[in-house]
Write a protein that holds these residues in place. Structure first.
Motif, PDB file in Angstrom:
ATOM      1  N   MET A  27       0.835  -1.187   0.000  1.00 21.83           N
ATOM      2  CA  MET A  27       0.000   0.000   0.000  1.00 21.83           C
ATOM      3  C   MET A  27       0.877   1.246   0.000  1.00 21.83           C
ATOM      4  O   MET A  27       1.846   1.336   0.745  1.00 21.83           O
ATOM      5  CB  MET A  27      -0.903  -0.005   1.243  1.00 21.83           C
ATOM      6  CG  MET A  27      -1.852   1.181   1.314  1.00 21.83           C
ATOM      7  SD  MET A  27      -3.091   0.990   2.613  1.00 21.83           S
ATOM      8  CE  MET A  27      -2.054   1.116   4.083  1.00 21.83           C
ATOM      9  N   ASN A  28       0.525   2.208  -0.830  1.00 24.83           N
ATOM     10  CA  ASN A  28       1.246   3.479  -0.902  1.00 24.83           C
ATOM     11  C   ASN A  28       0.438   4.586  -0.240  1.00 24.83           C
ATOM     12  O   ASN A  28      -0.782   4.647  -0.381  1.00 24.83           O
ATOM     13  CB  ASN A  28       1.528   3.865  -2.354  1.00 24.83           C
ATOM     14  CG  ASN A  28       2.526   2.933  -2.999  1.00 24.83           C
ATOM     15  OD1 ASN A  28       3.338   2.303  -2.317  1.00 24.83           O
ATOM     16  ND2 ASN A  28       2.476   2.821  -4.298  1.00 24.83           N
ATOM     17  N   VAL A  29       1.132   5.451   0.485  1.00 19.49           N
ATOM     18  CA  VAL A  29       0.486   6.580   1.152  1.00 19.49           C
ATOM     19  C   VAL A  29       1.394   7.798   1.069  1.00 19.49           C
ATOM     20  O   VAL A  29       2.579   7.690   0.745  1.00 19.49           O
ATOM     21  CB  VAL A  29       0.188   6.278   2.646  1.00 19.49           C
ATOM     22  CG1 VAL A  29      -0.780   5.127   2.802  1.00 19.49           C
ATOM     23  CG2 VAL A  29       1.484   6.000   3.410  1.00 19.49           C
ATOM     24  N   ARG A  30       0.833   8.952   1.379  1.00 21.17           N
ATOM     25  CA  ARG A  30       1.644  10.156   1.568  1.00 21.17           C
ATOM     26  C   ARG A  30       1.441  10.640   3.003  1.00 21.17           C
ATOM     27  O   ARG A  30       0.391  10.398   3.612  1.00 21.17           O
ATOM     28  CB  ARG A  30       1.279  11.242   0.561  1.00 21.17           C
ATOM     29  CG  ARG A  30      -0.087  11.841   0.724  1.00 21.17           C
ATOM     30  CD  ARG A  30      -0.354  12.907  -0.359  1.00 21.17           C
ATOM     31  NE  ARG A  30      -1.557  13.666  -0.097  1.00 21.17           N
ATOM     32  CZ  ARG A  30      -2.782  13.282  -0.451  1.00 21.17           C
ATOM     33  NH1 ARG A  30      -2.940  12.142  -1.109  1.00 21.17           N
ATOM     34  NH2 ARG A  30      -3.835  14.035  -0.160  1.00 21.17           N
ATOM     35  N   LEU A  31       2.446  11.290   3.517  1.00 15.97           N
ATOM     36  CA  LEU A  31       2.413  11.819   4.880  1.00 15.97           C
ATOM     37  C   LEU A  31       1.906  13.253   4.871  1.00 15.97           C
ATOM     38  O   LEU A  31       2.335  14.054   4.038  1.00 15.97           O
ATOM     39  CB  LEU A  31       3.821  11.809   5.482  1.00 15.97           C
ATOM     40  CG  LEU A  31       4.257  10.625   6.328  1.00 15.97           C
ATOM     41  CD1 LEU A  31       5.738  10.724   6.606  1.00 15.97           C
ATOM     42  CD2 LEU A  31       3.476  10.578   7.616  1.00 15.97           C
ATOM     43  N   GLU A  32       1.050  13.572   5.817  1.00 18.04           N
ATOM     44  CA  GLU A  32       0.617  14.957   6.003  1.00 18.04           C
ATOM     45  C   GLU A  32       0.731  15.268   7.496  1.00 18.04           C
ATOM     46  O   GLU A  32       0.198  14.528   8.333  1.00 18.04           O
ATOM     47  CB  GLU A  32      -0.815  15.140   5.532  1.00 18.04           C
ATOM     48  CG  GLU A  32      -1.263  16.581   5.447  1.00 18.04           C
ATOM     49  CD  GLU A  32      -2.657  16.715   4.868  1.00 18.04           C
ATOM     50  OE1 GLU A  32      -3.617  16.800   5.668  1.00 18.04           O
ATOM     51  OE2 GLU A  32      -2.785  16.712   3.631  1.00 18.04           O
ATOM     52  N   LEU A  33       1.439  16.317   7.845  1.00 19.22           N
ATOM     53  CA  LEU A  33       1.658  16.597   9.260  1.00 19.22           C
ATOM     54  C   LEU A  33       1.850  18.090   9.515  1.00 19.22           C
ATOM     55  O   LEU A  33       2.132  18.862   8.594  1.00 19.22           O
ATOM     56  CB  LEU A  33       2.883  15.831   9.770  1.00 19.22           C
ATOM     57  CG  LEU A  33       4.192  15.962   8.983  1.00 19.22           C
ATOM     58  CD1 LEU A  33       5.001  17.128   9.474  1.00 19.22           C
ATOM     59  CD2 LEU A  33       4.984  14.679   9.038  1.00 19.22           C
ATOM     60  N   PRO A  88      -2.398 -11.456   1.115  1.00 19.12           N
ATOM     61  CA  PRO A  88      -1.476 -11.197  -0.002  1.00 19.12           C
ATOM     62  C   PRO A  88      -1.365  -9.702  -0.283  1.00 19.12           C
ATOM     63  O   PRO A  88      -2.373  -9.005  -0.380  1.00 19.12           O
ATOM     64  CB  PRO A  88      -2.149 -11.933  -1.179  1.00 19.12           C
ATOM     65  CG  PRO A  88      -3.018 -12.963  -0.540  1.00 19.12           C
ATOM     66  CD  PRO A  88      -3.514 -12.328   0.727  1.00 19.12           C
ATOM     67  N   HIS A  89      -0.132  -9.200  -0.397  1.00 20.17           N
ATOM     68  CA  HIS A  89       0.087  -7.785  -0.676  1.00 20.17           C
ATOM     69  C   HIS A  89       1.394  -7.628  -1.435  1.00 20.17           C
ATOM     70  O   HIS A  89       2.093  -8.595  -1.698  1.00 20.17           O
ATOM     71  CB  HIS A  89       0.099  -6.958   0.617  1.00 20.17           C
ATOM     72  CG  HIS A  89       1.143  -7.389   1.610  1.00 20.17           C
ATOM     73  ND1 HIS A  89       0.979  -8.501   2.420  1.00 20.17           N
ATOM     74  CD2 HIS A  89       2.371  -6.877   1.909  1.00 20.17           C
ATOM     75  CE1 HIS A  89       2.052  -8.650   3.177  1.00 20.17           C
ATOM     76  NE2 HIS A  89       2.917  -7.685   2.886  1.00 20.17           N
ATOM     77  N   ASN A  90       1.743  -6.353  -1.792  1.00 19.67           N
ATOM     78  CA  ASN A  90       2.906  -6.094  -2.660  1.00 19.67           C
ATOM     79  C   ASN A  90       2.846  -7.001  -3.903  1.00 19.67           C
ATOM     80  O   ASN A  90       3.765  -7.757  -4.201  1.00 19.67           O
ATOM     81  CB  ASN A  90       4.222  -6.298  -1.906  1.00 19.67           C
ATOM     82  CG  ASN A  90       4.482  -5.209  -0.888  1.00 19.67           C
ATOM     83  OD1 ASN A  90       3.827  -4.168  -0.889  1.00 19.67           O
ATOM     84  ND2 ASN A  90       5.423  -5.438   0.002  1.00 19.67           N
ATOM     85  N   VAL A  91       1.740  -6.887  -4.617  1.00 25.98           N
ATOM     86  CA  VAL A  91       1.423  -7.818  -5.710  1.00 25.98           C
ATOM     87  C   VAL A  91       1.886  -7.277  -7.072  1.00 25.98           C
ATOM     88  O   VAL A  91       1.639  -6.118  -7.412  1.00 25.98           O
ATOM     89  CB  VAL A  91      -0.095  -8.080  -5.773  1.00 25.98           C
ATOM     90  CG1 VAL A  91      -0.413  -9.099  -6.868  1.00 25.98           C
ATOM     91  CG2 VAL A  91      -0.610  -8.569  -4.423  1.00 25.98           C
ATOM     92  N   GLU A 109       3.518 -11.014  -1.358  1.00 27.88           N
ATOM     93  CA  GLU A 109       4.015 -11.284  -0.012  1.00 27.88           C
ATOM     94  C   GLU A 109       2.852 -11.599   0.906  1.00 27.88           C
ATOM     95  O   GLU A 109       1.758 -11.058   0.741  1.00 27.88           O
ATOM     96  CB  GLU A 109       4.797 -10.081   0.523  1.00 27.88           C
ATOM     97  CG  GLU A 109       6.057  -9.763  -0.254  1.00 27.88           C
ATOM     98  CD  GLU A 109       6.751  -8.508   0.244  1.00 27.88           C
ATOM     99  OE1 GLU A 109       6.488  -8.105   1.399  1.00 27.88           O
ATOM    100  OE2 GLU A 109       7.527  -7.923  -0.523  1.00 27.88           O
ATOM    101  N   GLN A 110       3.119 -12.485   1.866  1.00 30.96           N
ATOM    102  CA  GLN A 110       2.097 -12.844   2.849  1.00 30.96           C
ATOM    103  C   GLN A 110       2.773 -13.443   4.074  1.00 30.96           C
ATOM    104  O   GLN A 110       3.650 -14.295   3.944  1.00 30.96           O
ATOM    105  CB  GLN A 110       1.093 -13.844   2.245  1.00 30.96           C
ATOM    106  CG  GLN A 110      -0.104 -14.128   3.134  1.00 30.96           C
ATOM    107  CD  GLN A 110      -1.141 -14.998   2.427  1.00 30.96           C
ATOM    108  OE1 GLN A 110      -0.852 -15.659   1.437  1.00 30.96           O
ATOM    109  NE2 GLN A 110      -2.361 -14.990   2.929  1.00 30.96           N
ATOM    110  N   ASN A 111       2.394 -12.969   5.248  1.00 29.70           N
ATOM    111  CA  ASN A 111       2.980 -13.458   6.502  1.00 29.70           C
ATOM    112  C   ASN A 111       4.510 -13.414   6.478  1.00 29.70           C
ATOM    113  O   ASN A 111       5.189 -14.362   6.876  1.00 29.70           O
ATOM    114  CB  ASN A 111       2.496 -14.880   6.796  1.00 29.70           C
ATOM    115  CG  ASN A 111       1.007 -14.928   7.082  1.00 29.70           C
ATOM    116  OD1 ASN A 111       0.476 -14.081   7.784  1.00 29.70           O
ATOM    117  ND2 ASN A 111       0.322 -15.924   6.520  1.00 29.70           N
ATOM    118  N   GLY A 133      -7.821 -13.516  -2.782  1.00 30.63           N
ATOM    119  CA  GLY A 133      -8.417 -12.599  -1.816  1.00 30.63           C
ATOM    120  C   GLY A 133      -7.794 -11.218  -1.815  1.00 30.63           C
ATOM    121  O   GLY A 133      -7.909 -10.477  -0.840  1.00 30.63           O
ATOM    122  N   VAL A 134      -7.130 -10.864  -2.920  1.00 29.11           N
ATOM    123  CA  VAL A 134      -6.513  -9.539  -3.018  1.00 29.11           C
ATOM    124  C   VAL A 134      -7.595  -8.502  -3.308  1.00 29.11           C
ATOM    125  O   VAL A 134      -8.377  -8.662  -4.246  1.00 29.11           O
ATOM    126  CB  VAL A 134      -5.453  -9.511  -4.140  1.00 29.11           C
ATOM    127  CG1 VAL A 134      -4.909  -8.105  -4.324  1.00 29.11           C
ATOM    128  CG2 VAL A 134      -4.318 -10.482  -3.811  1.00 29.11           C
TER     129      VAL A 134
END
Length: 219
Positions: A1-7, A71-74, A98-100, A137-138
């Motif tokens: 998952m990609n995000v941006r930081l706001e602070l 499952p992620h980083n697919v 990736e998983q676990n 299940g992605v």
């Protein structure tokens, strides 16, 4: 998952301003936020994905813990081939995820008879990958689709128009499936050499060699 930081940053004398970062992996954003928090001058730290979903530090930590078990980083490599002599198409896809805290590779191919062109076979191979994602299940995660078809990649990126009715139907089908799964799709074009695994799976399908396997990928 990609995000941006706001602070919000506050100086010792009370002057405040708000900062927003570039998009990055959520794991990296967490590390940066935790380090910045130690300064004692940061407040209102938020993480925002490209769908404008927002999490605070505690919420994102919990989200990341939950994602670990799914499952992620697919990344999906796909390829399709069409045999003019037999009017059959071979579809192949290799899915890395990736998983676990482990890395895996899923390999899948199929042979189909209802298609009429190589471009249709390429679209169908990508759709095969989407079907496998659903079985895994992605959902609601970024997924990178990699192929060597300029037509498919550029049409799905909307860099090229899609005039052919059958290809337009495939593009609509894929976009609908992507939307249904809540996937944030990124499409990347590579050379045929850079897509040799999916190409081999498609070729094996045309030879009626069926492949369905999942294996752990060692670092």
């Amino acid at each position: 998952m990609n995000v941006r930081l706001e602070l919000t940053y506050k100086t010792p004398k009370g002057t405040e301003t708000t900062f927003s970062s570039e998009e990055m992996r959520a794991k990296k954003a967490l590390l940066l936020a935790e380090d910045l928090e130690k300064t004692g001058r940061m407040k209102n730290i938020m993480f925002i994905d490209n769908h404008e979903n927002r999490w605070n530090l505690k919420e994102l930590r919990k989200q990341m813990e939950e994602i670990k078990t799914e499952p992620h980083n697919v990344t999906i490599y796909f390829d399709g081939g069409f045999d003019l002599k037999t009017n059959k198409s071979g579809l192949g896809c290799a899915i890395y995820y990736e998983q676990n805290n482990k890395s895996y590779r899923l390999r899948k191919n199929a042979i189909v008879e209802e298609l009429e062109t190589n471009n249709e076979a390429e679209y169908a191979a990508l759709h095969l990958g989407l079907q496998e994602l659903e079985l895994l299940g992605v959902h609601h995660l970024p997924v990178t689709f990699i192929g060597d078809s300029q037509v498919v990649i550029n049409q799905l990126k909307e860099d090229w128009p899609c005039y052919e009715e059958e290809l337009a139907k495939w593009a609509d089908r894929i976009e609908s499936h992507v939307s249904q799964l809540g996937i944030d799709a990124e499409y990347k074009l590579v050379s045929r050499k850079g897509n040799k695994e999916a190409d081999q799976l498609a070729s094996q399908a045309l030879k009626e060699i069926e492949i369905t396997s999942t294996s752990e990928v060692k670092a």
